[in-house]
Design a protein around this motif. Structure first.
Motif, mmCIF file in Angstrom:
data_model
loop_
_atom_site.group_PDB
_atom_site.id
_atom_site.type_symbol
_atom_site.label_atom_id
_atom_site.label_comp_id
_atom_site.label_asym_id
_atom_site.label_seq_id
_atom_site.Cartn_x
_atom_site.Cartn_y
_atom_site.Cartn_z
ATOM 1 N N GLN A 1 51.236 -59.367 -14.443
ATOM 2 C CA GLN A 1 52.088 -60.178 -15.322
ATOM 3 C C GLN A 1 53.073 -61.013 -14.511
ATOM 4 N N VAL A 2 53.609 -60.445 -13.455
ATOM 5 C CA VAL A 2 54.538 -61.193 -12.594
ATOM 6 C C VAL A 2 53.790 -62.329 -11.898
ATOM 7 N N ALA A 3 52.564 -62.063 -11.456
ATOM 8 C CA ALA A 3 51.763 -63.116 -10.829
ATOM 9 C C ALA A 3 51.480 -64.243 -11.825
ATOM 10 N N ALA A 4 51.205 -63.887 -13.075
ATOM 11 C CA ALA A 4 50.974 -64.907 -14.107
ATOM 12 C C ALA A 4 52.235 -65.716 -14.354
ATOM 13 N N LEU A 5 53.376 -65.050 -14.322
ATOM 14 C CA LEU A 5 54.651 -65.743 -14.481
ATOM 15 C C LEU A 5 54.860 -66.726 -13.328
ATOM 16 N N GLU A 6 54.566 -66.289 -12.127
ATOM 17 C CA GLU A 6 54.700 -67.175 -10.965
ATOM 18 C C GLU A 6 53.775 -68.388 -11.096
#
Length: 90
Positions: free
Chosen positions: A21-26
């Motif tokens: 999810q953090v990677a998608a946010l980035e």
């Protein structure tokens, strides 16, 4: 923390999901996604972190406060949790 070792596989699965999810946010930020999409991703990531926190906290309460061996130990663990929750709530 026996509960963390016992639930290691399940907790790592949650952590890896959060990392995704953090990677998608980035990626959303890098591609200049619409701000509403970014906000949704932030909310989803925060929710996942909160769920992880509650799961580990519940195990900690069960093993170290409720089932603590001594009254003093239970009181110390309860104080530690209160301090943690105060920091978490900021």
């Amino acid at each position: 923390m026996a509960h963390v070792r016992r639930d290691k596989k399940k907790l790592l699965t949650r952590i890896r999901r959060i990392a995704g999810q953090v990677a998608a946010l980035e990626r959303a930020m890098e591609t200049e996604a619409d701000c509403s999409d970014v906000l949704i991703q932030i909310a989803a990531t925060k929710g996942a972190m909160h769920a992880l926190m509650m799961e580990v906290l519940a195990g900690h309460l069960s093993e170290h406060v409720v089932a603590g061996k001594t009254e003093r130990g239970r009181a110390e663990e309860a104080r530690t949790i209160m301090e943690l929750l105060a920091k978490y709530a900021r």
